[in-house]
Design a protein around this motif. Structure first.
Motif, PDB file in Angstrom:
ATOM      1  N   ASP A   1       2.266 -15.012  15.728  1.00 40.12           N
ATOM      2  CA  ASP A   1       2.539 -13.598  16.659  1.00 40.12           C
ATOM      3  C   ASP A   1       2.200 -12.375  15.928  1.00 40.12           C
ATOM      4  N   LEU A   2       0.999 -11.916  16.390  1.00 41.74           N
ATOM      5  CA  LEU A   2       0.386 -10.516  15.418  1.00 41.74           C
ATOM      6  C   LEU A   2       1.125  -9.279  15.842  1.00 41.74           C
ATOM      7  N   ARG A   3       1.907  -9.447  16.996  1.00 36.16           N
ATOM      8  CA  ARG A   3       2.650  -8.281  17.409  1.00 36.16           C
ATOM      9  C   ARG A   3       3.726  -7.780  16.526  1.00 36.16           C
ATOM     10  N   THR A   4       3.995  -8.577  15.645  1.00 39.84           N
ATOM     11  CA  THR A   4       5.059  -8.207  14.439  1.00 39.84           C
ATOM     12  C   THR A   4       4.392  -7.115  13.411  1.00 39.84           C
ATOM     13  N   PHE A   5       3.270  -7.370  13.452  1.00 42.70           N
ATOM     14  CA  PHE A   5       2.508  -6.432  12.336  1.00 42.70           C
ATOM     15  C   PHE A   5       1.797  -5.279  13.026  1.00 42.70           C
ATOM     16  N   TRP A   6       1.773  -5.056  14.417  1.00 39.07           N
ATOM     17  CA  TRP A   6       1.066  -4.089  15.003  1.00 39.07           C
ATOM     18  C   TRP A   6       0.945  -2.725  14.472  1.00 39.07           C
ATOM     19  N   LEU A   7       2.116  -2.062  13.910  1.00 41.12           N
ATOM     20  CA  LEU A   7       2.205  -0.787  13.451  1.00 41.12           C
ATOM     21  C   LEU A   7       1.577  -0.638  12.079  1.00 41.12           C
ATOM     22  N   PHE A   8       1.891  -1.880  11.244  1.00 41.55           N
ATOM     23  CA  PHE A   8       1.155  -1.852  10.001  1.00 41.55           C
ATOM     24  C   PHE A   8      -0.352  -1.689  10.029  1.00 41.55           C
ATOM     25  N   MET A   9      -0.769  -2.389  10.955  1.00 45.10           N
ATOM     26  CA  MET A   9      -2.239  -2.809  11.089  1.00 45.10           C
ATOM     27  C   MET A   9      -2.968  -1.618  11.622  1.00 45.10           C
TER      28      MET A   9
ATOM     29  N   PHE B   1       0.924  -1.303   0.158  1.00 46.62           N
ATOM     30  CA  PHE B   1      -0.165   0.070   0.206  1.00 46.62           C
ATOM     31  C   PHE B   1       1.039   1.080  -0.003  1.00 46.62           C
ATOM     32  N   GLY B   2       1.969   1.205  -0.763  1.00 43.75           N
ATOM     33  CA  GLY B   2       2.902   2.270  -0.724  1.00 43.75           C
ATOM     34  C   GLY B   2       4.005   2.231   0.006  1.00 43.75           C
ATOM     35  N   LEU B   3       4.148   1.479   0.886  1.00 39.58           N
ATOM     36  CA  LEU B   3       5.458   1.434   1.946  1.00 39.58           C
ATOM     37  C   LEU B   3       6.374   0.773   0.763  1.00 39.58           C
ATOM     38  N   THR B   4       7.751   1.224   1.094  1.00 38.35           N
ATOM     39  CA  THR B   4       8.665   0.489   0.489  1.00 38.35           C
ATOM     40  C   THR B   4       9.124  -0.762   1.250  1.00 38.35           C
ATOM     41  N   PRO B   5       9.870  -1.638   0.859  1.00 39.75           N
ATOM     42  CA  PRO B   5      10.389  -2.955   1.561  1.00 39.75           C
ATOM     43  C   PRO B   5      11.116  -2.466   2.694  1.00 39.75           C
ATOM     44  N   THR B   6      11.954  -1.254   2.658  1.00 44.17           N
ATOM     45  CA  THR B   6      12.861  -0.602   3.725  1.00 44.17           C
ATOM     46  C   THR B   6      11.844  -0.146   4.911  1.00 44.17           C
ATOM     47  N   GLN B   7      10.869   0.542   4.407  1.00 43.88           N
ATOM     48  CA  GLN B   7       9.885   0.852   5.442  1.00 43.88           C
ATOM     49  C   GLN B   7       9.349  -0.052   6.201  1.00 43.88           C
ATOM     50  N   MET B   8       8.642  -1.045   5.442  1.00 40.96           N
ATOM     51  CA  MET B   8       8.040  -2.525   6.058  1.00 40.96           C
ATOM     52  C   MET B   8       8.934  -3.097   7.016  1.00 40.96           C
ATOM     53  N   ALA B   9      10.214  -3.201   6.663  1.00 40.41           N
ATOM     54  CA  ALA B   9      11.360  -3.926   7.422  1.00 40.41           C
ATOM     55  C   ALA B   9      11.451  -3.094   8.724  1.00 40.41           C
ATOM     56  N   ASN B  10      11.440  -1.974   8.634  1.00 33.20           N
ATOM     57  CA  ASN B  10      11.528  -1.171   9.968  1.00 33.20           C
ATOM     58  C   ASN B  10      10.309  -1.319  10.867  1.00 33.20           C
ATOM     59  N   TRP B  11       9.435  -1.362  10.253  1.00 32.71           N
ATOM     60  CA  TRP B  11       7.782  -1.495  11.276  1.00 32.71           C
ATOM     61  C   TRP B  11       7.828  -2.933  11.729  1.00 32.71           C
ATOM     62  N   LEU B  12       8.448  -3.960  10.934  1.00 29.34           N
ATOM     63  CA  LEU B  12       8.219  -5.256  11.373  1.00 29.34           C
ATOM     64  C   LEU B  12       9.286  -5.565  12.544  1.00 29.34           C
ATOM     65  N   ASN B  13      10.520  -4.999  12.247  1.00 36.11           N
ATOM     66  CA  ASN B  13      11.651  -5.489  13.109  1.00 36.11           C
ATOM     67  C   ASN B  13      12.571  -4.508  13.967  1.00 36.11           C
ATOM     68  N   ALA B  14      12.049  -3.352  13.854  1.00 30.33           N
ATOM     69  CA  ALA B  14      12.569  -2.269  14.714  1.00 30.33           C
ATOM     70  C   ALA B  14      12.419  -2.207  15.901  1.00 30.33           C
ATOM     71  N   PRO B  15      13.416  -2.049  16.955  1.00 25.86           N
ATOM     72  CA  PRO B  15      12.955  -1.785  18.206  1.00 25.86           C
ATOM     73  C   PRO B  15      11.859  -0.549  18.449  1.00 25.86           C
ATOM     74  N   PHE B  16      11.145  -0.759  19.657  1.00 28.61           N
ATOM     75  CA  PHE B  16      10.181   0.323  19.710  1.00 28.61           C
ATOM     76  C   PHE B  16      10.455   1.866  19.466  1.00 28.61           C
ATOM     77  N   HIS B  17      11.901   2.074  20.207  1.00 28.97           N
ATOM     78  CA  HIS B  17      12.371   3.483  19.995  1.00 28.97           C
ATOM     79  C   HIS B  17      12.963   3.826  18.803  1.00 28.97           C
ATOM     80  N   ASP B  18      13.290   2.779  17.932  1.00 30.27           N
ATOM     81  CA  ASP B  18      13.887   3.008  16.618  1.00 30.27           C
ATOM     82  C   ASP B  18      12.738   2.769  15.513  1.00 30.27           C
TER      83      ASP B  18
END
Length: 336
Positions: free
Chosen positions: A234-242, A71-88
């Motif tokens: 583990d739906l937590r992985t996708f929480w920010l995207f959702m 939906f317009g996110l780049t793979p880099t942006q999606m990777a950040n939302w799926l894997n980055a620590p909360f403060h990053d």
């Protein structure tokens, strides 16, 4: 003999080699594989170092190109939302609202901290190790102040009111988060608030614990804790995207479609079930864990629990609460 790109894949999938194990073997997207072949065909004298430079440039372009399935996110942006620590987390600003009165979780935490202040930093737990009944009663009396109270349905009495903590889901959730966040702990039959936390509360108020509690909710808390599924995704992985998608269109049904578009392999994580197909199981899990027990308990959204009217299924929509928009500001446009 090595198979050609257009030969049947030797793995037996029925696909062409270039559409199956060739990409997996090289660990590169197939369009990158095609690029390499064209580059080598046109520049047969390229050295390995020169080829690596070209490949890195192509990969950078691909990773920063908006993906329609995201939906317009780049793979880099999606990777950040799926894997980055909360403060990053990037492309989103997480703020602490000045008014947290509409958040059940934060109001319940306030009751716990006030109870501890009155007891010099601690208070007695019940014989079962739960919060005292007097505190549970105070928490129950807050229900009319929450947006969810507009739906006087019995299911919400179990979530936002009760006589005992172990049957008062939202209060129990808040207590568990406070423990995970390092605000409280239990010892010798009493609940204690850490000295540093008490000082923070006296200096800054309940706002001091909003982000620590939120981080505990999306990283430390087990979202499967309150349900009975025999398997876990583990739906937590996708929480920010959702959250990003739901904030844009407020449709639970559309959110389910969004998840299957972006992450179609999720369905393969559900075992065969005689009673419901994988998609229905995923939908139930998202609604229970993400919408009801995360967004609902925090006061970010409310949703009418009535899913059927006159025998027909009604569209599932949420009412976005001001608290959600005050907390999360995305720097990525969310298409409707």
């Amino acid at each position: 003999m090595k198979p050609g790109r257009n030969d049947p894949c030797p793995c037996g999938s029925g696909k062409k080699y270039k559409q199956c194990c060739l990409g997996k073997a090289l660990n590169k997207p197939l369009d990158i594989v095609d690029d390499i072949e064209q580059i080598l065909a046109m520049n047969p004298n390229l050295t390995l170092d020169e080829l690596n430079v070209v490949l890195q440039s192509r990969m950078h372009d691909l990773n920063n190109r908006p993906n329609p399935d995201f939906f317009g996110l780049t793979p880099t942006q999606m990777a950040n939302w799926l894997n980055a620590p909360f403060h990053d987390l990037a492309w989103v600003t997480v703020s602490t609202p000045s008014d947290l009165s509409g958040s059940p979780v934060m109001r319940y935490l306030t009751l716990i901290l006030d109870e501890a202040l009155q007891g010099g930093g601690s208070f007695k737990a019940t014989s079962k190790g739960n919060l005292p009944t007097s505190l549970v009663k105070q928490a129950s009396e807050l229900l009319p102040e929450f947006a969810v109270s507009k739906f006087p349905v019995s299911i919400y009495l179990n979530e936002y009111a009760g006589a005992n903590e172990d049957k008062f889901n939202a209060l129990h959730y808040a207590r568990v988060l406070a423990d995970i966040a390092g605000i409280i702990y239990q010892r010798a039959g009493r609940y204690h608030v850490k000295k540093a936390a008490l000082k923070e509360y006296q200096r800054k108020g309940i706002q001091a614990f909003f982000k620590p509690m939120l981080e505990a909710a999306v990283t430390g808390y087990n979202w499967a804790y309150m349900d009975r599924w025999d398997y876990d995704v583990d739906l937590r992985t996708f929480w920010l995207f959702m959250l990003w998608r739901l904030q844009g269109h407020a449709s639970v049904d559309q959110l389910m479609d969004d998840m299957l578009t972006a992450f179609p392999d999720l369905l393969s994580m559900f075992p065969p079930d005689d009673y419901a197909p994988p998609q229905a199981l995923l939908e139930s899990m998202i609604e229970a864990r993400f919408i009801d027990r995360f967004l609902g308990y925090w006061g970010f959204v409310v949703m009418d629990p009535k899913h059927f009217a006159s025998g027909a299924q009604t569209p599932r929509v949420v009412e976005i609460q001001p608290l959600l928009k005050q907390t999360f500001e995305f720097s990525i446009e969310n298409p409707v």
